[in-house]
Scaffold this active site. Structure first.
Site, PDB file in Angstrom:
ATOM      1  N   PHE A   1       0.698  -1.207  -0.143  1.00 46.93           N
ATOM      2  CA  PHE A   1       0.151  -0.269  -0.153  1.00 46.93           C
ATOM      3  C   PHE A   1       0.582   1.266  -0.038  1.00 46.93           C
ATOM      4  O   PHE A   1       0.771   2.204   0.081  1.00 46.93           O
ATOM      5  CB  PHE A   1      -0.818   0.235   1.173  1.00 46.93           C
ATOM      6  CG  PHE A   1      -1.946  -1.319   1.274  1.00 46.93           C
ATOM      7  CD1 PHE A   1      -2.806  -1.267  -0.205  1.00 46.93           C
ATOM      8  CD2 PHE A   1      -1.548  -1.774   2.375  1.00 46.93           C
ATOM      9  CE1 PHE A   1      -2.892  -3.227  -0.081  1.00 46.93           C
ATOM     10  CE2 PHE A   1      -2.397  -3.385   2.784  1.00 46.93           C
ATOM     11  CZ  PHE A   1      -3.233  -3.392   1.377  1.00 46.93           C
TER      12      PHE A   1
ATOM     13  N   ILE B   1       2.306  -7.375  -5.819  1.00 45.18           N
ATOM     14  CA  ILE B   1       2.196  -6.308  -4.170  1.00 45.18           C
ATOM     15  C   ILE B   1       1.138  -7.222  -3.891  1.00 45.18           C
ATOM     16  O   ILE B   1       0.778  -7.184  -3.269  1.00 45.18           O
ATOM     17  CB  ILE B   1       2.452  -4.980  -3.819  1.00 45.18           C
ATOM     18  CG1 ILE B   1       1.526  -4.517  -4.427  1.00 45.18           C
ATOM     19  CG2 ILE B   1       3.309  -4.653  -4.417  1.00 45.18           C
ATOM     20  CD1 ILE B   1       1.728  -2.916  -3.981  1.00 45.18           C
TER      21      ILE B   1
ATOM     22  N   ASN C   1      -8.290  -7.474 -16.430  1.00 42.06           N
ATOM     23  CA  ASN C   1      -8.167  -8.692 -15.806  1.00 42.06           C
ATOM     24  C   ASN C   1      -9.447  -8.191 -14.920  1.00 42.06           C
ATOM     25  O   ASN C   1      -9.419  -8.019 -13.810  1.00 42.06           O
ATOM     26  CB  ASN C   1      -7.400  -9.511 -14.837  1.00 42.06           C
ATOM     27  CG  ASN C   1      -7.859  -9.967 -14.609  1.00 42.06           C
ATOM     28  OD1 ASN C   1      -9.225 -10.602 -14.123  1.00 42.06           O
ATOM     29  ND2 ASN C   1      -6.987 -11.634 -14.319  1.00 42.06           N
ATOM     30  N   PRO C   2     -11.065  -8.056 -14.864  1.00 40.72           N
ATOM     31  CA  PRO C   2     -11.706  -8.317 -14.821  1.00 40.72           C
ATOM     32  C   PRO C   2     -11.752  -8.159 -13.247  1.00 40.72           C
ATOM     33  O   PRO C   2     -12.089  -8.118 -11.865  1.00 40.72           O
ATOM     34  CB  PRO C   2     -12.675  -7.903 -14.662  1.00 40.72           C
ATOM     35  CG  PRO C   2     -12.919  -8.609 -16.427  1.00 40.72           C
ATOM     36  CD  PRO C   2     -11.256  -8.834 -16.391  1.00 40.72           C
TER      37      PRO C   2
ATOM     38  N   GLN D   1      -9.046  -4.970  -6.677  1.00 33.64           N
ATOM     39  CA  GLN D   1      -8.438  -4.337  -5.933  1.00 33.64           C
ATOM     40  C   GLN D   1      -9.087  -3.163  -6.098  1.00 33.64           C
ATOM     41  O   GLN D   1      -9.334  -2.155  -4.658  1.00 33.64           O
ATOM     42  CB  GLN D   1      -7.512  -3.638  -7.319  1.00 33.64           C
ATOM     43  CG  GLN D   1      -5.569  -4.552  -7.601  1.00 33.64           C
ATOM     44  CD  GLN D   1      -5.666  -3.966  -6.173  1.00 33.64           C
ATOM     45  OE1 GLN D   1      -4.601  -3.048  -6.134  1.00 33.64           O
ATOM     46  NE2 GLN D   1      -5.096  -4.518  -6.060  1.00 33.64           N
TER      47      GLN D   1
ATOM     48  N   VAL E   1      -5.668   0.977 -11.407  1.00 40.73           N
ATOM     49  CA  VAL E   1      -6.747   0.780 -10.954  1.00 40.73           C
ATOM     50  C   VAL E   1      -6.265   0.613  -8.908  1.00 40.73           C
ATOM     51  O   VAL E   1      -7.712   0.502  -8.672  1.00 40.73           O
ATOM     52  CB  VAL E   1      -7.531  -0.443 -10.521  1.00 40.73           C
ATOM     53  CG1 VAL E   1      -8.720   0.163 -12.365  1.00 40.73           C
ATOM     54  CG2 VAL E   1      -7.002  -1.918 -10.594  1.00 40.73           C
ATOM     55  N   GLY E   2      -5.166   0.458  -8.976  1.00 42.94           N
ATOM     56  CA  GLY E   2      -4.192   0.153  -7.396  1.00 42.94           C
ATOM     57  C   GLY E   2      -5.067   0.621  -6.450  1.00 42.94           C
ATOM     58  O   GLY E   2      -5.534   0.409  -5.254  1.00 42.94           O
ATOM     59  N   GLU E   3      -5.194   2.282  -6.945  1.00 42.44           N
ATOM     60  CA  GLU E   3      -5.631   3.731  -5.754  1.00 42.44           C
ATOM     61  C   GLU E   3      -6.631   3.679  -5.810  1.00 42.44           C
ATOM     62  O   GLU E   3      -7.569   4.435  -5.092  1.00 42.44           O
ATOM     63  CB  GLU E   3      -4.548   4.242  -6.061  1.00 42.44           C
ATOM     64  CG  GLU E   3      -3.208   3.441  -5.521  1.00 42.44           C
ATOM     65  CD  GLU E   3      -2.262   4.308  -5.578  1.00 42.44           C
ATOM     66  OE1 GLU E   3      -1.910   4.810  -6.817  1.00 42.44           O
ATOM     67  OE2 GLU E   3      -1.259   5.205  -4.664  1.00 42.44           O
TER      68      GLU E   3
HETATM   69 MO1  MOS Z   1       1.358   3.522  -3.802  1.00 44.75          MO
HETATM   70  S1  MOS Z   1       1.114   4.928  -2.308  1.00 44.75           S
HETATM   71  O1  MOS Z   1       1.165   4.433  -4.673  1.00 44.75           O
HETATM   72  O2  MOS Z   1       2.173   2.160  -3.626  1.00 44.75           O
END
Ligand code: MOS
Length: 723
Positions: free
Chosen positions: A253, A478, A616-617, A623, A688-690
C-alpha cells in the site's frame, strides 16, 4: 521468480485481455510454495532484532549492551558506536520530499540522536531468532530528553510550504467576492487522523551473503530495482553486486516504495559480520515505519442556485516529520475534477516528532478528495439540493487546473450507472428520514479521482523451441495480480494458451520496471510486455512468410538462430500531448446507525469506476474492493492513538488499531464502465490500484450525516463522536 499458470483448467480458455482470470500464482501461495522475503533460507543465517527508542526526542546518554552480548547465541549488537562506516552516514539529511521514495531514508544508528519514539537504536544479531529477541530485551538505554510534540494541532504555528509544493498552491479569480455573492456557501474544517499501512506481511529482509562480493537481498518492497539503487547508494556498493528480489509481496500500500529500515539494518549486519542476516519488523514496529500523515483541511465553498461551484478555497496541512519532509498532492484533485473560476489552493506541512510519513494508497487524494467530498455534501445540503445532482452540475470534460481535455472521462456514466444500480432515486433528501427497523438509515455518495500514469518500463519476450513463451521484467506483484495480467497480455498478444506462458518478474537484474506505485504497473509494464510479444509475433510471421498458428510456433522457434525467438520493448511516459489523464469513480454507500449505541454498520458499498481498459476484471475488482474496505477503515476505524506526553503510539497492534474485518464488510459491488481510450496509455489501460479508496470514506461519512443529521468532520467517525 518465474510463474507458470499451473492450473490453467480453472482459468478461461480465452486468456487474453478482458478475461477474469484467477491468479496464476494462487496455488503456489495457498500451498506455501511461494516464498516471501523472510522465508528464504540461507547457510549460517543470523537473525537480527531491532531495539527501539522509548523517548520521542533527545539523545542516547548511554547504551548498555553487555547483557545482550552475554545472552547465549548473541553474536553482535550493532549501535551507533560500532556500526560500520558506510556512505549512508555521509548522506545529506533533509530536503524537500526526501520521503518521496527516490532516496534512502535518513540513516539509522547515526549518532545517538533520537528523533521519534520507536527509532531503532540497536540491532541484536544472534544465531537464532529467539536468542536475538532475548538479547534485545537485555539492551539498556538512558537518554537526555528534549521537548517533543506529536500533535498536528500544536505544530500548526510551524506550518511551512516546501519549495516542491509551492507551485501547486494556486490563487485564481476572487474567491472571497464569490463567497460573498453566492447562493449557498460553507466554511468548515475537516480532519483526518494519522493512519498506518498494515499489510499482512511485515517488512522483512533476508540478506544472503555469498562470500564472493555478491549479495542477494530478499526484501519486501514494491520495486526491486528501486531498492537495489537505494541500497547500493547507502552502502557504497556496485549496484550489480546486489541482487534484490521481491518474488512475492504480502501487500504494501505504499509502505514498500522504498525498503524499510529492516533492510538497512540487515545489510549493515551482513557487511559487518560477513554472514547472511534476516531482520523482520514486528507488528508493533510497523507503526514506526511510514504512515499516512494526519491532516486538517479548511474549506470555503460556494455555489450558485443550480449548484455550480463559484468559489473553492482549500487550505490544507499535513503532518510531516522533523527528521525529513514528506509532502503529497492534497489539494489539486478537487480543482482538476470540478473547474471553478475562483480558486485558492494552499497546501503546507507542519513538522512533528514522529517517523516520516510516506505514501499510502492514493496519497494526497485519499485525504484531500475524501475531505473535499464531505464538504461538497455539506454544500449540497446548504443549497437544498441532492448531492449527486451537485456533482452532475459540476462534472466537466476538462481538467479544471490545466484546462486540458481528458484522454477519456466517463465520470458522468459512473454517476448514472452507479446511481441506477444503487437505487439512488429512492433516497429521501432529508437527514433522519430513512429507517431500517430500530436503526437510522443513510445513503451517501462521493466522487473519486486518481491519475493514470505511464512510467518507463521494459520487457523481453522469449519463445523457446518447446513453444513456451517467457516474458521478463523487474515488475513487482504486491498482491495486485501482476503475474496474472502479464501472462494474459502475453497469451493474448500471441494467441497462445495460458499454460504456454511463463512470467518472470520480481528480480532487479530483469528489464527495467518502475516500482508498483501510483497505479502505473499495469499500464506501463503491461504495454512493454505487449510490445515485446508483438515483436516475437512479427519475427514469427517473417520466418513463416505469413500468419502463424500457435501449434507451429515451437517449430519456428527451434529453427531460429539460438533455438529461440526473442524481442525486447520499452515504453516511456507519454509526450506532452495536451491531454489530461485520470481515472474516475462514483462511490455510493448505505449505513445503518444504532442511535442508542452510536454503532455504524455499512450494509452496502458500490463503486462505479472508469479506468480505461480493464485487463482482468477479477483482479481489478479485487483492487477496488480493497480500496473500498480501506476507505471504510478511513471513515470509521483507522486512527493512530498517541500518548502525546510520551510521544508514542499506544494502539500499535491490530487489536487496538482497528481495520475493517470480515464482520464489518457486507455487500460490496464494483462496476467498471466502458471507457475506450486510445491515448491514456498504449493499451488504453489506466490502472486501478488506488482509485477504490478515493471517495469511499466520504461516501460513508456522507451517509452517516444523511442517517443521523450529524455532520462529523473528523475522520474516523468513531461511535463516541455520534453520542
Ligand atoms: Mo502507492 S501509495 O502509489 O504504493
Amino acid at each position: 521468480m518465474t510463474q507458470a499458470a499451473e492450473h490453467p483448467g480453472r482459468n478461461s480458455t480465452s486468456p487474453g485481455i478482458g478475461t477474469p482470470l484467477n491468479r496464476i500464482e494462487g496455488v503456489a501461495k495457498v500451498t506455501g510454495q511461494a516464498r516471501y522475503a523472510a522465508e528464504h533460507p540461507a547457510e549460517g543465517l543470523l537473525y537480527g532484532v531491532a531495539v527501539c527508542a522509548g523517548i520521542a526526542r533527545g539523545r542516547i546518554r548511554y547504551l548498555d549492551t553487555a547483557g545482550a552480548l552475554n545472552t547465549p547465541g548473541v553474536v553482535q549488537v550493532l549501535t551507533h558506536e560500532n556500526r560500520p562506516h558506510v556512505p549512508w552516514y555521509e548522506a545529506a539529511a533533509d530536503d524537500d520530499d526526501a520521503a518521496g521514495n527516490a532516496k534512502p531514508p535518513v540513516p539509522l544508528l547515526l549518532d545517538g540522536a533520537i528523533m521519534y519514539s520507536g527509532q531503532p537504536i540497536a540491532l541484536v544479531v544472534a544465531e537464532t531468532f529467539e536468542a536475538a529477541r532475548r538479547g534485545a530485551m537485555q539492551v539498556e538505554a538512558a537518554y537526555d530528553t528534549l521537548p517533543h510534540n506529536t500533535l498536528l494541532g500544536s505544530a500548526l504555528a510551524q506550518r511551512f510550504t516546501p519549495a516542491a509544493k509551492a507551485q501547486g498552491n494556486i490563487v485564481r479569480g476572487d474567491a472571497q467576492a464569490a463567497l460573498d455573492d453566492a447562493a449557498a456557501r460553507i466554511d468548515s474544517r475537516y480532519e483526518l487522523a494519522m493512519e498506518h499501512h498494515n499489510p499482512m506481511e511485515m517488512h522483512a529482509t533476508t540478506v544472503q551473503w555469498h562470500g564472493d562480493g555478491r549479495l542477494t537481498v530478499h526484501d519486501k518492497n514494491q520495486g526491486s530495482q528501486n531498492a537495489q539503487r537505494q541500497l547500493a547508494q547507502a552502502f557504497g556498493l556496485e549496484p550489480d553486486s546486489i541482487m534484490v528480489a521481491n518474488h512475492h509481496v504480502g501487500g504494501a500500500f505504499g509502505s514498500g516504495l522504498r525498503p524499510g529500515y529492516q533492510a538497512y539494518l540487515a545489510m549493515l549486519a551482513a557487511l559487518m559480520l560477513k554472514r547472511s542476516v534476516r531482520v523482520v519488523m514486528t507488528r508493533q514496529q510497523m507503526f514506526t515505519h511510514v504512515h499516512r500523515p494526519a491532516a486538517t483541511q479548511e474549506m470555503r465553498l460556494a455555489c450558485d442556485t443550480r449548484g455550480k461551484l463559484q468559489a473553492m478555497e482549500v487550505i490544507a496541512t499535513t503532518s510531516t516529520a522533523r527528521i525529513e519532509t514528506y509532502t503529497e498532492n492534497l489539494v489539486k484533485w478537487g480543482a482538476i475534477a470540478y473547474p471553478c473560476d475562483n480558486l485558492r489552493l494552499d497546501y503546507a506541512v507542519a513538522p512533528i516528532d514522529t517517523p516520516t510519513p510516506g505514501n499510502m494508497r492514493a496519497p494526497g487524494a485519499a485525504t484531500g478528495v475524501n475531505l473535499l467530498e464531505m464538504a461538497l455534501d455539506e454544500l449540497a445540503y446548504a443549497n437544498g439540493m441532492d448531492p449527486l445532482a451537485l456533482r452532475l452540475v459540476n462534472c466537466s470534460d476538462v481538467d479544471g487546473i490545466s484546462g486540458l481535455p481528458f484522454t477519456s472521462k466517463a465520470l458522468k456514466k459512473t454517476y448514472e450507472t452507479g446511481a441506477e444500480r444503487f437505487g439512488w432515486h429512492r433516497r429521501s433528501h432529508e437527514p433522519r428520514s430513512m429507517r431500517n427497523g430500530m436503526e437510522l438509515s443513510g445513503w451517501g455518495m462521493a466522487t473519486g479521482i486518481w491519475e493514470a500514469l505511464v512510467l518507463h518500463a521494459s520487457a523481453t519476450a522469449t519463445l523457446d523451441a518447446q513453444g513456451i513463451l517467457t516474458v521478463r521484467s523487474a515488475a513487482s506483484d504486491i498482491g495486485t495480480g501482476t503475474y496474472t495480467i502479464m501472462a494474459q497480455i502475453a497469451a493474448g498478444a500471441l494467441g497462445l494458451p495460458l499454460e504456454r506462458v511463463r512470467v518472470e518478474i520480481g528480480e532487479s537484474p530483469l528489464p527495467d520496471s518502475p516500482f508498483a506505485g501510483g497505479s502505473a504497473m499495469a499500464a506501463s509494464v503491461g504495454a512493454a510486455v505487449h510490445r515485446a510479444c508483438k515483436g516475437v509475433a512479427r519475427q514469427l510471421s517473417e520466418l513463416a512468410g505469413g500468419p502463424v498458428g500457435s501449434n507451429d510456433m515451437a517449430k519456428l522457434a527451434a529453427r531460429a538462430p539460438g533455438g529461440h525467438i526473442e524481442a525486447s520493448a520499452t515504453v516511456d511516459p507519454p509526450q506532452e500531448d495536451g491531454k489530461a489523464r485520470n481515472t474516475h469513480s462514483a462511490v455510493f454507500a448505505e449505513v445503518c446507525v444504532d442511535e442508542r449505541l452510536g454503532v455504524i454498520r455499512v450494509p452496502r458499498l458500490l463503486a462505479c469506476v472508469a479506468a480505461g481498459r480493464i485487463i482482468n476484471p477479477k483482479t481489478a475488482r479485487s483492487q477496488v474492493l480493497g480500496g473500498l474496505v480501506m476507505g471504510m477503515g478511513m471513515a470509521l476505524q483507522e486512527e493512530a492513538l498517541f500518548d502525546h506526553r510520551l510521544g508514542r503510539i499506544m494502539n500499535h497492534n491490530l487489536a487496538e488499531y482497528h481495520v475493517p474485518c470480515h464482520a464489518d464488510v457486507h455487500d460490496m459491488e464494483v462496476i467498471f464502465v466502458d471507457e475506450p481510450d486510445g491515448l491514456a496509455s498504449p493499451l488504453g489501460v489506466k490502472g486501478v490500484g488506488e482509485i477504490g479508496i478515493v471517495g469511499a470514506a466520504a461516501a460513508i461519512a456522507n451517509a452517516v450525516h444523511h442517517a443521523t443529521g450529524k455532520r462529523i468532520r473528523t475522520l474516523p467517525i468513531t461511535l463516541d463522536k455520534l453520542l
